[in-house]
Design a protein around this motif. Structure first.
Motif, short mmCIF file in Angstrom:
data_model
loop_
_atom_site.label_atom_id
_atom_site.label_comp_id
_atom_site.label_asym_id
_atom_site.label_seq_id
_atom_site.Cartn_x
_atom_site.Cartn_y
_atom_site.Cartn_z
N ILE A 1 48.43 18.44 -3.40
CA ILE A 1 47.49 17.61 -2.63
C ILE A 1 46.88 16.54 -3.52
N VAL A 2 46.47 16.92 -4.72
CA VAL A 2 45.89 15.94 -5.65
C VAL A 2 46.94 14.90 -6.03
N GLY A 3 48.16 15.36 -6.27
CA GLY A 3 49.22 14.44 -6.66
C GLY A 3 49.61 13.45 -5.58
N LEU A 4 49.51 13.87 -4.32
CA LEU A 4 49.89 13.00 -3.21
C LEU A 4 48.75 12.12 -2.71
N SER A 5 47.52 12.41 -3.13
CA SER A 5 46.40 11.59 -2.68
C SER A 5 46.37 10.29 -3.47
N PRO A 6 45.89 9.21 -2.84
CA PRO A 6 45.88 7.92 -3.54
C PRO A 6 44.95 7.93 -4.76
N THR B 1 49.66 36.62 -4.14
CA THR B 1 50.44 35.44 -3.77
C THR B 1 49.54 34.20 -3.73
N LEU B 2 48.33 34.36 -3.21
CA LEU B 2 47.39 33.23 -3.17
C LEU B 2 46.98 32.78 -4.57
N THR B 3 46.80 33.71 -5.49
CA THR B 3 46.41 33.32 -6.84
C THR B 3 47.51 32.52 -7.54
N VAL B 4 48.74 32.73 -7.12
CA VAL B 4 49.85 31.98 -7.71
C VAL B 4 50.08 30.67 -6.96
N ALA B 5 50.03 30.71 -5.63
CA ALA B 5 50.41 29.56 -4.82
C ALA B 5 49.28 28.54 -4.64
N LEU B 6 48.05 28.99 -4.59
CA LEU B 6 46.95 28.09 -4.32
C LEU B 6 46.80 26.96 -5.35
N PRO B 7 46.89 27.23 -6.65
CA PRO B 7 46.82 26.11 -7.59
C PRO B 7 47.98 25.12 -7.42
N LEU B 8 49.14 25.61 -7.06
CA LEU B 8 50.27 24.71 -6.81
C LEU B 8 50.01 23.82 -5.60
N VAL B 9 49.49 24.40 -4.53
CA VAL B 9 49.16 23.62 -3.34
C VAL B 9 48.09 22.57 -3.65
N GLY B 10 47.07 22.98 -4.40
CA GLY B 10 46.02 22.03 -4.79
C GLY B 10 46.57 20.90 -5.64
N ALA B 11 47.48 21.21 -6.56
CA ALA B 11 48.07 20.18 -7.40
C ALA B 11 48.91 19.20 -6.59
N LEU C 1 38.06 12.46 -3.78
CA LEU C 1 38.81 13.47 -3.03
C LEU C 1 39.60 14.36 -3.98
N GLN C 2 40.21 13.76 -4.99
CA GLN C 2 40.97 14.53 -5.97
C GLN C 2 40.08 15.53 -6.69
N LYS C 3 38.89 15.11 -7.06
CA LYS C 3 37.97 15.99 -7.76
C LYS C 3 37.50 17.14 -6.87
N VAL C 4 37.22 16.84 -5.61
CA VAL C 4 36.77 17.88 -4.68
C VAL C 4 37.88 18.89 -4.44
N VAL C 5 39.10 18.41 -4.21
CA VAL C 5 40.23 19.32 -3.97
C VAL C 5 40.47 20.18 -5.21
N ALA C 6 40.43 19.59 -6.39
CA ALA C 6 40.64 20.35 -7.62
C ALA C 6 39.55 21.40 -7.82
#
Length: 103
Positions: A23-28, A11-21, A34-39
């Motif tokens: 976060i990156v999409g919502l960050s300014p 479940t983490l292998t499927v959901a974690l990239p979505l959560v990261g995306a 920050l986007q690079k570090v989160v990615a």
């Protein structure tokens, strides 16, 4: 290990990239570092979990679904959440995790 036995690892292998995306999409946009570090962190953690899945997979029983779970999700419509991996889907999972590192 419970992480693998109850389907949480898959479940983490499927959901974690979505959560990261998300976060990156919502960050300014101005906060590119920050986007690079989160990615990067999302990709590395996903890759580590995928390597863990590959290490605990029983290759002698590759025809059977492993490391998964099957649980009720929305009882009103009898929907279930089911996840598992077999010998055919394992290489595809590893390739998917690897490709995240290069995007």
């Amino acid at each position: 290990m419970e992480l693998w036995d109850n389907g949480a690892g898959l479940t983490l292998t499927v959901a974690l990239p979505l959560v990261g995306a998300v976060i990156v999409g919502l960050s300014p946009k101005a906060n590119e570092s920050l986007q690079k570090v989160v990615a990067l962190l999302t990709s590395l953690v996903t890759l580590a979990i995928t390597v863990g899945v590959a290490l605990v997979f029983d290759y002698g029983n590759g025809a059977a679904f492993q490391l998964g779970t099957d649980r009720p999700w929305i009882p009103g419509i009898d929907a279930q959440y089911a996840v598992g991996i077999d010998g055919i889907s394992l290489p595809l999972l590893v390739l998917s995790a690897r490709s995240e590192e290069h995007t």
